[in-house]
Design a protein around this motif. Structure first.
Motif, PDB file in Angstrom:
ATOM      1  N   ASP A 136       0.849  -1.177   0.000  1.00  0.00           N
ATOM      2  CA  ASP A 136       0.000   0.000   0.000  1.00  0.00           C
ATOM      3  C   ASP A 136       0.893   1.237   0.000  1.00  0.00           C
ATOM      4  O   ASP A 136       1.990   1.227   0.575  1.00  0.00           O
ATOM      5  N   VAL A 137       0.444   2.307  -0.630  1.00  0.00           N
ATOM      6  CA  VAL A 137       1.203   3.553  -0.597  1.00  0.00           C
ATOM      7  C   VAL A 137       0.459   4.575   0.258  1.00  0.00           C
ATOM      8  O   VAL A 137      -0.762   4.713   0.173  1.00  0.00           O
ATOM      9  N   THR A 138       1.211   5.263   1.083  1.00  0.00           N
ATOM     10  CA  THR A 138       0.676   6.319   1.934  1.00  0.00           C
ATOM     11  C   THR A 138       1.583   7.543   1.813  1.00  0.00           C
ATOM     12  O   THR A 138       2.687   7.460   1.267  1.00  0.00           O
ATOM     13  N   PHE A 139       1.131   8.644   2.340  1.00  0.00           N
ATOM     14  CA  PHE A 139       1.960   9.844   2.327  1.00  0.00           C
ATOM     15  C   PHE A 139       3.287   9.581   3.035  1.00  0.00           C
ATOM     16  O   PHE A 139       4.351   9.962   2.533  1.00  0.00           O
ATOM     17  N   ASN A 140       3.243   8.906   4.172  1.00  0.00           N
ATOM     18  CA  ASN A 140       4.465   8.692   4.952  1.00  0.00           C
ATOM     19  C   ASN A 140       5.482   7.805   4.242  1.00  0.00           C
ATOM     20  O   ASN A 140       6.678   8.102   4.234  1.00  0.00           O
ATOM     21  N   ASN A 141       5.034   6.677   3.635  1.00  0.00           N
ATOM     22  CA  ASN A 141       6.043   5.839   2.984  1.00  0.00           C
ATOM     23  C   ASN A 141       6.466   6.379   1.621  1.00  0.00           C
ATOM     24  O   ASN A 141       7.528   6.023   1.110  1.00  0.00           O
ATOM     25  N   MET A 142       5.666   7.276   1.039  1.00  0.00           N
ATOM     26  CA  MET A 142       6.079   7.903  -0.216  1.00  0.00           C
ATOM     27  C   MET A 142       7.119   8.991   0.003  1.00  0.00           C
ATOM     28  O   MET A 142       7.772   9.439  -0.939  1.00  0.00           O
ATOM     29  N   LEU A 178       2.752  13.126  -3.706  1.00  0.00           N
ATOM     30  CA  LEU A 178       2.685  13.469  -2.283  1.00  0.00           C
ATOM     31  C   LEU A 178       1.486  14.374  -1.996  1.00  0.00           C
ATOM     32  O   LEU A 178       0.767  14.170  -1.006  1.00  0.00           O
ATOM     33  N   ASN A 179       1.253  15.347  -2.847  1.00  0.00           N
ATOM     34  CA  ASN A 179       0.095  16.230  -2.653  1.00  0.00           C
ATOM     35  C   ASN A 179      -1.211  15.452  -2.768  1.00  0.00           C
ATOM     36  O   ASN A 179      -2.172  15.704  -2.023  1.00  0.00           O
ATOM     37  N   LEU A 180      -1.264  14.500  -3.695  1.00  0.00           N
ATOM     38  CA  LEU A 180      -2.461  13.674  -3.838  1.00  0.00           C
ATOM     39  C   LEU A 180      -2.676  12.816  -2.601  1.00  0.00           C
ATOM     40  O   LEU A 180      -3.808  12.673  -2.103  1.00  0.00           O
ATOM     41  N   LEU A 181      -1.600  12.253  -2.068  1.00  0.00           N
ATOM     42  CA  LEU A 181      -1.710  11.366  -0.915  1.00  0.00           C
ATOM     43  C   LEU A 181      -2.026  12.106   0.383  1.00  0.00           C
ATOM     44  O   LEU A 181      -2.397  11.475   1.378  1.00  0.00           O
ATOM     45  N   LYS A 182      -1.909  13.415   0.371  1.00  0.00           N
ATOM     46  CA  LYS A 182      -2.381  14.195   1.523  1.00  0.00           C
ATOM     47  C   LYS A 182      -3.901  14.144   1.623  1.00  0.00           C
ATOM     48  O   LYS A 182      -4.471  14.362   2.689  1.00  0.00           O
ATOM     49  N   LYS A 183      -4.554  13.844   0.499  1.00  0.00           N
ATOM     50  CA  LYS A 183      -6.013  13.873   0.438  1.00  0.00           C
ATOM     51  C   LYS A 183      -6.644  12.522   0.741  1.00  0.00           C
ATOM     52  O   LYS A 183      -7.849  12.448   1.004  1.00  0.00           O
TER      53      LYS A 183
END
Length: 250
Positions: A136-142, A178-183
């Motif tokens: 899974d991808v999240t803001f933190n691991n990205m 990263l900006n997308l994963l903030k959402k």
């Protein structure tokens, strides 16, 4: 309105463009629009695109050469599809890429998905082991490594809106993700190899040591992290980048 919008920047891509065009036209999923923005090519790229007789393909010629992020943003502003995906003018999709990705996003009820992809030379001959979509991808691991590749990812703009690229950065794709994963909470992996990435000898993304400063600016300027925090994530990114592309680990 089409269900999928495909976003492609094009600049002097005539050598590989016809192969990429065939990869899109031969998709088993047909409800798409393909928005290509030519970034003032000086070769025959525009002529090749204009010779295609398919109303789903929409060509825009940029007023000036502004780079890939600028070209993608022009196409994004005109995109009408629910699902947004990206394909550079020299990359390749398997015929069922769009069908599999749309089905997977709906089945998983996720806003973002990515697949595994093959890492090939300029003739699409495998060069390294496939890059696996296994987490899974999240803001933190990205923050530590960019697991998402533009050519193998798709997001639901109906749920999260369109996410544009910061222009002028060589790491615009990482900033965008990263900006997308903030959402959203998480992006999901489709554990199938659905695309082929051409690893050019002169590729900017492969010259890690030359873009460490640009990666540092991802954290310092765009994420607004402290100097120490920015250095920490830059070091992690560099290590993960070495492991991603080194044959010692592939």
């Amino acid at each position: 309105m089409p269900e999928v919008s495909i976003i492609t920047p094009c600049y002097n891509s005539s050598r590989f463009l016809e192969e990429t065009i065939n990869a899109v036209i031969n998709q088993t999923f047909i409800d798409w629009e393909w928005l290509i923005t030519d970034d003032r090519s000086t070769d025959h790229s525009v002529e090749i695109i204009q010779n295609i007789n398919d109303p789903r393909i929409k060509l825009t010629i940029a007023e000036k050469n502004g780079g890939a992020g600028h070209a993608r943003n022009i196409s994004l502003r005109n995109a009408e599809g629910r699902f947004i995906t990206f394909l550079d003018a020299d990359d390749f999709w398997e015929p069922n890429f769009l069908e599999e990705m749309v089905h997977f996003i709906k089945k998983e009820n996720t806003e973002l998905a990515y697949s595994a992809y093959a890492r090939c030379d300029e003739n699409l001959v495998p060069k390294l082991e496939d890059f696996q979509a296994d987490k899974d991808v999240t803001f933190n691991n990205m923050l530590k490594t960019c697991r998402l590749s533009l050519l193998s990812s798709m997001y639901d703009s109906q749920r999260v809106g369109k996410e544009y690229f910061p222009e002028g950065s060589k790491r615009e794709d990482h900033v965008m993700w990263l900006n997308l994963l903030k959402k959203i909470t998480v992006g999901k992996p489709l554990k199938k190899t659905m695309a082929k990435y051409r690893m050019h000898a002169t590729s900017v993304s492969r010259k890690k040591k030359n873009i460490i400063k640009d990666q540092y600016l991802v954290y310092r300027d765009f994420m607004k992290f402290s100097i120490l925090k920015s250095l920490y994530y830059t070091a992690n990114w560099a290590l993960n980048g070495f492991m991603k592309y080194s044959k010692l680990f592939n």
